[in-house]
Design a protein around this motif. Structure first.
Motif, PDB file in Angstrom:
ATOM      1  N   LEU A  39      -1.401 -48.142   9.188  1.00 15.52           N
ATOM      2  CA  LEU A  39      -1.474 -47.891  10.462  1.00 15.52           C
ATOM      3  C   LEU A  39      -1.735 -46.511  10.788  1.00 15.52           C
ATOM      4  N   SER A  40      -2.351 -46.118  12.009  1.00 15.58           N
ATOM      5  CA  SER A  40      -2.361 -44.894  12.459  1.00 15.58           C
ATOM      6  C   SER A  40      -1.325 -43.900  12.960  1.00 15.58           C
ATOM      7  N   ARG A  41      -1.161 -42.686  12.963  1.00 15.88           N
ATOM      8  CA  ARG A  41       0.053 -42.134  13.559  1.00 15.88           C
ATOM      9  C   ARG A  41       0.135 -42.283  14.718  1.00 15.88           C
ATOM     10  N   GLU A  42      -0.977 -42.644  15.897  1.00 12.87           N
ATOM     11  CA  GLU A  42      -0.913 -42.680  17.022  1.00 12.87           C
ATOM     12  C   GLU A  42      -0.552 -44.027  17.371  1.00 12.87           C
ATOM     13  N   LEU A  43      -0.351 -45.078  16.585  1.00  8.05           N
ATOM     14  CA  LEU A  43       0.310 -46.443  16.805  1.00  8.05           C
ATOM     15  C   LEU A  43       1.633 -46.309  16.521  1.00  8.05           C
ATOM     16  N   LEU A  44       2.199 -45.678  15.531  1.00  9.93           N
ATOM     17  CA  LEU A  44       3.614 -45.569  15.390  1.00  9.93           C
ATOM     18  C   LEU A  44       4.323 -44.489  16.121  1.00  9.93           C
ATOM     19  N   GLY A  45       3.500 -43.712  16.813  1.00 11.65           N
ATOM     20  CA  GLY A  45       4.011 -42.626  17.862  1.00 11.65           C
ATOM     21  C   GLY A  45       4.323 -43.413  19.142  1.00 11.65           C
ATOM     22  N   VAL A  46       3.379 -44.560  19.394  1.00  5.47           N
ATOM     23  CA  VAL A  46       3.665 -45.145  20.721  1.00  5.47           C
ATOM     24  C   VAL A  46       4.883 -46.237  20.344  1.00  5.47           C
ATOM     25  N   VAL A  47       4.846 -46.943  19.311  1.00  2.11           N
ATOM     26  CA  VAL A  47       6.039 -47.669  19.236  1.00  2.11           C
ATOM     27  C   VAL A  47       7.310 -47.050  18.976  1.00  2.11           C
ATOM     28  N   ASN A  48       7.269 -46.075  18.212  1.00  3.69           N
ATOM     29  CA  ASN A  48       8.672 -45.329  17.597  1.00  3.69           C
ATOM     30  C   ASN A  48       9.189 -44.565  19.041  1.00  3.69           C
ATOM     31  N   PRO A 111      -2.322 -45.614  26.305  1.00  2.00           N
ATOM     32  CA  PRO A 111      -2.919 -45.082  25.149  1.00  2.00           C
ATOM     33  C   PRO A 111      -4.568 -45.816  25.031  1.00  2.00           C
ATOM     34  N   ASP A 112      -5.273 -45.231  24.454  1.00  2.00           N
ATOM     35  CA  ASP A 112      -6.706 -45.782  23.921  1.00  2.00           C
ATOM     36  C   ASP A 112      -6.664 -47.170  23.581  1.00  2.00           C
ATOM     37  N   PRO A 113      -7.105 -48.411  24.126  1.00  2.00           N
ATOM     38  CA  PRO A 113      -7.046 -49.608  23.387  1.00  2.00           C
ATOM     39  C   PRO A 113      -7.646 -49.634  21.995  1.00  2.00           C
ATOM     40  N   SER A 114      -8.481 -48.804  21.860  1.00  2.00           N
ATOM     41  CA  SER A 114      -9.250 -48.884  20.624  1.00  2.00           C
ATOM     42  C   SER A 114      -8.298 -48.209  19.300  1.00  2.00           C
ATOM     43  N   PRO A 117      -4.102 -50.829  20.296  1.00  3.64           N
ATOM     44  CA  PRO A 117      -4.448 -52.134  21.013  1.00  3.64           C
ATOM     45  C   PRO A 117      -3.020 -52.818  21.538  1.00  3.64           C
ATOM     46  N   HIS A 118      -3.196 -53.564  22.551  1.00  5.36           N
ATOM     47  CA  HIS A 118      -2.150 -54.614  23.162  1.00  5.36           C
ATOM     48  C   HIS A 118      -0.973 -53.638  23.777  1.00  5.36           C
ATOM     49  N   TYR A 119      -1.051 -53.035  24.250  1.00  5.81           N
ATOM     50  CA  TYR A 119       0.150 -51.864  24.904  1.00  5.81           C
ATOM     51  C   TYR A 119       0.789 -52.616  25.976  1.00  5.81           C
ATOM     52  N   GLN A 120       0.115 -53.583  26.811  1.00  2.00           N
ATOM     53  CA  GLN A 120       0.723 -54.301  28.055  1.00  2.00           C
ATOM     54  C   GLN A 120       1.544 -55.244  27.221  1.00  2.00           C
ATOM     55  N   ALA A 121       1.112 -56.005  26.434  1.00  2.00           N
ATOM     56  CA  ALA A 121       2.101 -56.990  25.604  1.00  2.00           C
ATOM     57  C   ALA A 121       3.267 -56.214  24.930  1.00  2.00           C
ATOM     58  N   ILE A 169       4.958 -58.182   6.256  1.00  2.00           N
ATOM     59  CA  ILE A 169       4.043 -59.546   6.272  1.00  2.00           C
ATOM     60  C   ILE A 169       2.851 -59.027   7.307  1.00  2.00           C
ATOM     61  N   LEU A 170       3.261 -58.736   8.535  1.00  4.75           N
ATOM     62  CA  LEU A 170       2.215 -58.650   9.491  1.00  4.75           C
ATOM     63  C   LEU A 170       1.282 -57.408   9.211  1.00  4.75           C
ATOM     64  N   VAL A 171       1.893 -56.420   8.866  1.00  2.40           N
ATOM     65  CA  VAL A 171       1.226 -55.018   8.819  1.00  2.40           C
ATOM     66  C   VAL A 171       0.067 -55.178   7.396  1.00  2.40           C
ATOM     67  N   VAL A 172       0.365 -55.935   6.655  1.00  4.54           N
ATOM     68  CA  VAL A 172      -0.350 -56.242   5.619  1.00  4.54           C
ATOM     69  C   VAL A 172      -1.216 -57.148   5.577  1.00  4.54           C
ATOM     70  N   LEU A 173      -1.093 -58.380   6.476  1.00  4.39           N
ATOM     71  CA  LEU A 173      -2.006 -59.509   6.666  1.00  4.39           C
ATOM     72  C   LEU A 173      -2.892 -59.147   7.771  1.00  4.39           C
ATOM     73  N   TYR A 174      -2.333 -58.430   9.229  1.00  2.81           N
ATOM     74  CA  TYR A 174      -2.978 -58.602  10.306  1.00  2.81           C
ATOM     75  C   TYR A 174      -2.731 -57.184  10.946  1.00  2.81           C
ATOM     76  N   PRO A 175      -3.302 -56.059  10.179  1.00  5.60           N
ATOM     77  CA  PRO A 175      -3.218 -54.698  10.582  1.00  5.60           C
ATOM     78  C   PRO A 175      -3.785 -54.686  11.999  1.00  5.60           C
ATOM     79  N   GLN A 176      -4.936 -55.613  12.169  1.00  8.97           N
ATOM     80  CA  GLN A 176      -5.537 -55.199  13.446  1.00  8.97           C
ATOM     81  C   GLN A 176      -4.847 -55.845  14.848  1.00  8.97           C
ATOM     82  N   TRP A 177      -3.517 -56.416  14.555  1.00  9.32           N
ATOM     83  CA  TRP A 177      -2.862 -56.924  15.626  1.00  9.32           C
ATOM     84  C   TRP A 177      -2.157 -55.775  16.468  1.00  9.32           C
ATOM     85  N   GLY A 178      -2.147 -54.611  15.815  1.00 13.80           N
ATOM     86  CA  GLY A 178      -1.359 -53.315  16.572  1.00 13.80           C
ATOM     87  C   GLY A 178      -0.138 -53.669  17.158  1.00 13.80           C
ATOM     88  N   LEU A 179       0.143 -53.698  18.377  1.00 16.57           N
ATOM     89  CA  LEU A 179       1.564 -53.772  18.946  1.00 16.57           C
ATOM     90  C   LEU A 179       2.038 -55.065  18.883  1.00 16.57           C
TER      91      LEU A 179
END
Length: 529
Positions: A39-48, A111-114, A117-121, A169-179
């Motif tokens: 995953l991208s650094r940006e996604l980890l930044g938003v989560v963590n 954050p930029d949805p591209s 993704p799925h920030y609101q959820a 499991i989800l990171v390996v199978l569905y990385p596009q799921w994002g948040l």
């Protein structure tokens, strides 16, 4: 139970909590290293940073004050009223969750949805997870007050492990799921945690073991809020103490998570930089949190049970005072030596650690400087944890209220300093501001401890003075390992790295031997516990 029993059980609670913290941090540590590759650094930044801040803020503001007030009571407290008071954390959590969720969705930069993704959820899921966790609060406080060590270890281990398995499991199978990945994992974590406590109490209450221990609650129904005829719904003394602690916990949260608030609300770093800062922060706090936080939490319970809140040293039982002073002195010495060791060796091995962990993405740029500063911050964290846990266990309501004003001024100063230092020195500024903030908190707590023991013959603050020989060995180790880093690290191949590691190992061995020879009282204390 006598003070020696409480000390024995408290030490077991501290050591098992320490093991848990090792597990949590090691898992987060491994998870970050794993997810960095998917995953991208940006996604980890938003989560963590952003989403974890929402969850921790709701949970902290809703329960921290209740925990402190309800664990301060004597063993003779009315548990029906205490449980009623603890259930108020749930509606409070719902209010904070809705309010802060709206702030996170509408007032903060989205954050930029591209990229993320799925920030609101994510916001909804992390807010909901905080409310689910609060449903287990009465169970947690009962378990902590009666020093149920195994329950805490099992519940938190199971929840962390299940969260990690799902994330991987989800990171390996569905990385596009994002948040969505982290939202589902977070909801699973809190659900497993609460269920473990509920199932344990369903089995424990009414069992022969509970009867033997004279457990104050006999059936599950008693763990729900209910009115008692001709009595108030809650213990008003506990409720007033909760309000005092709430004002303080509000400020403590700003101070504890200050840099994340500055990052989140003032946009001083982009999401990618926030991701790197958080990874380094996790790496830096790996040792700090797993040792110091459990000691602070468990010995808060010890000091609160052995000494009476609000009474001066002359009015306490003198045997208990002697024991508390001795334990405080040795605890201060213990955390000081751990902190000094991390500070001295952290400076020369930060770049190597980051290079092994995350490759050049972390070891180039600000990463190594961040971790070096963090090594110094660990020393401040170590001392502050123990001095504050003693101070908070003994302050009366008026002193807690007075301290709130100190914290208010400190919060404002800290946020200003963070903002300016970050503009001046990037993310390193956050850690320097934290050092300043911790320094002032340590000064306040040591002043309180000094005044408390002034009229007795005990001087527990002597624990903050290591032997001169040991200090000299630390200085020599720091110089040798610093020189070794310049000579052998980190772009001269693996042989040079191994030489650098060997130099550090020899210096560490020399320091440890000196410690065993000069700090005999401390060695005996650690071994006997």
């Amino acid at each position: 139970r006598g003070p020696m029993d409480v000390l024995g059980q408290t030490t077991r609670l501290a050591s098992s909590s320490a093991l848990l913290q090792v597990l949590f941090r090691a898992v987060t540590f491994g998870l970050n290293a794993f997810t960095l590759r998917y995953l991208s650094r940006e996604l980890l930044g938003v989560v963590n940073v952003r989403l974890t801040l929402l969850y921790s803020t709701v949970v902290f503001l809703a329960r921290e004050a209740f925990r402190r007030a309800c664990l301060s009571g004597s063993t003779k407290q009315n548990w029906t009223k205490t449980i009623n008071l603890l259930w108020l954390t749930v509606p409070l959590g719902v209010c904070w969750s809705i309010f802060l969720g709206l702030v996170w969705l509408h007032l903060l930069e989205v954050p930029d949805p591209s990229v993320v993704p799925h920030y609101q959820a994510g916001v909804v899921a992390f807010g909901l997870s905080a409310i689910i966790e609060l449903l287990g609060e009465p169970f947690w406080v009962l378990a902590q007050a009666h020093l149920f060590v195994r329950l805490k270890v099992i519940a938190e281990s199971l929840s962390v492990v299940s969260k990690c398995i799902l994330t991987v499991i989800l990171v390996v199978l569905y990385p596009q799921w994002g948040l969505y990945i982290f939202s589902l994992a977070q909801l699973l974590y809190v659900s497993v945690l609460v269920m473990c406590y509920v199932i344990y109490f369903m089995m424990f209450l009414g069992s022969p073991e509970a009867t033997k221990k004279s457990f104050p609650v006999t059936r599950m129904k008693a763990l729900l809020p209910h009115l008692v005829e001709d009595e108030t719904f809650v213990n008003w003394k506990e409720a007033r103490l909760t309000w005092s602690f709430f004002k303080q916990s509000f400020l403590k949260q700003i101070l504890t998570e200050g840099e994340r608030y500055v990052m989140t609300f003032l946009n001083v770093l982009n999401f990618g930089d926030q991701g790197v800062y958080d990874i380094v922060n996790n790496l830096g706090s790996l040792v700090a949190r797993f040792i110091f936080l459990p000691i602070e939490e468990s010995f808060y319970v010890f000091f609160a049970k052995v000494l009476e809140r609000g009474k001066n040293v002359k009015d306490q039982k003198q045997d208990d005072v002697a024991m508390a002073a001795n334990v405080l002195e040795l605890l201060l010495k213990l955390v000081l030596l751990i902190g000094l060791t991390i500070t001295v060796f952290g400076f020369a091995y930060s770049q190597l650690a980051l290079d092994i962990y995350g490759g050049s993405m972390l070891s180039s740029g600000t990463g190594p400087d961040l971790l070096r500063c963090y090594s110094l911050y660990v020393l401040f964290l170590a001392i502050n944890g123990v001095t504050e846990c003693f101070t908070f266990a003994l302050m009366c309501k008026e002193e807690v209220d007075r301290y709130n004003f100190v914290m208010l001024a400190l919060s404002f100063t800290f946020l200003c300093i963070s903002y300016f230092l970050t503009h001046w020195h990037g993310s390193v500024g956050f850690i320097l501001a934290n050092c300043f903030n911790m320094g002032i908190r340590i000064a306040h707590s040591t002043h309180y401890i000094y005044n408390y023991f002034k009229e007795s013959t005990y001087r527990p603050l002597a624990g903050l003075l290591p032997s001169p020989v040991l200090v000299l060995v630390y200085i020599i180790s720091g110089v040798i390992t610093g020189f070794s880093e310049v000579m052998f690290c980190c772009d001269k191949g693996w042989i040079a790295r191994l030489v650098h590691i060997s130099v550090g190992a020899l210096c560490f061995a020399a320091t440890s031997v000196t410690m065993f020879c000069t700090e005999t009282k401390l060695v005996h204390f650690v071994r006997s516990q």
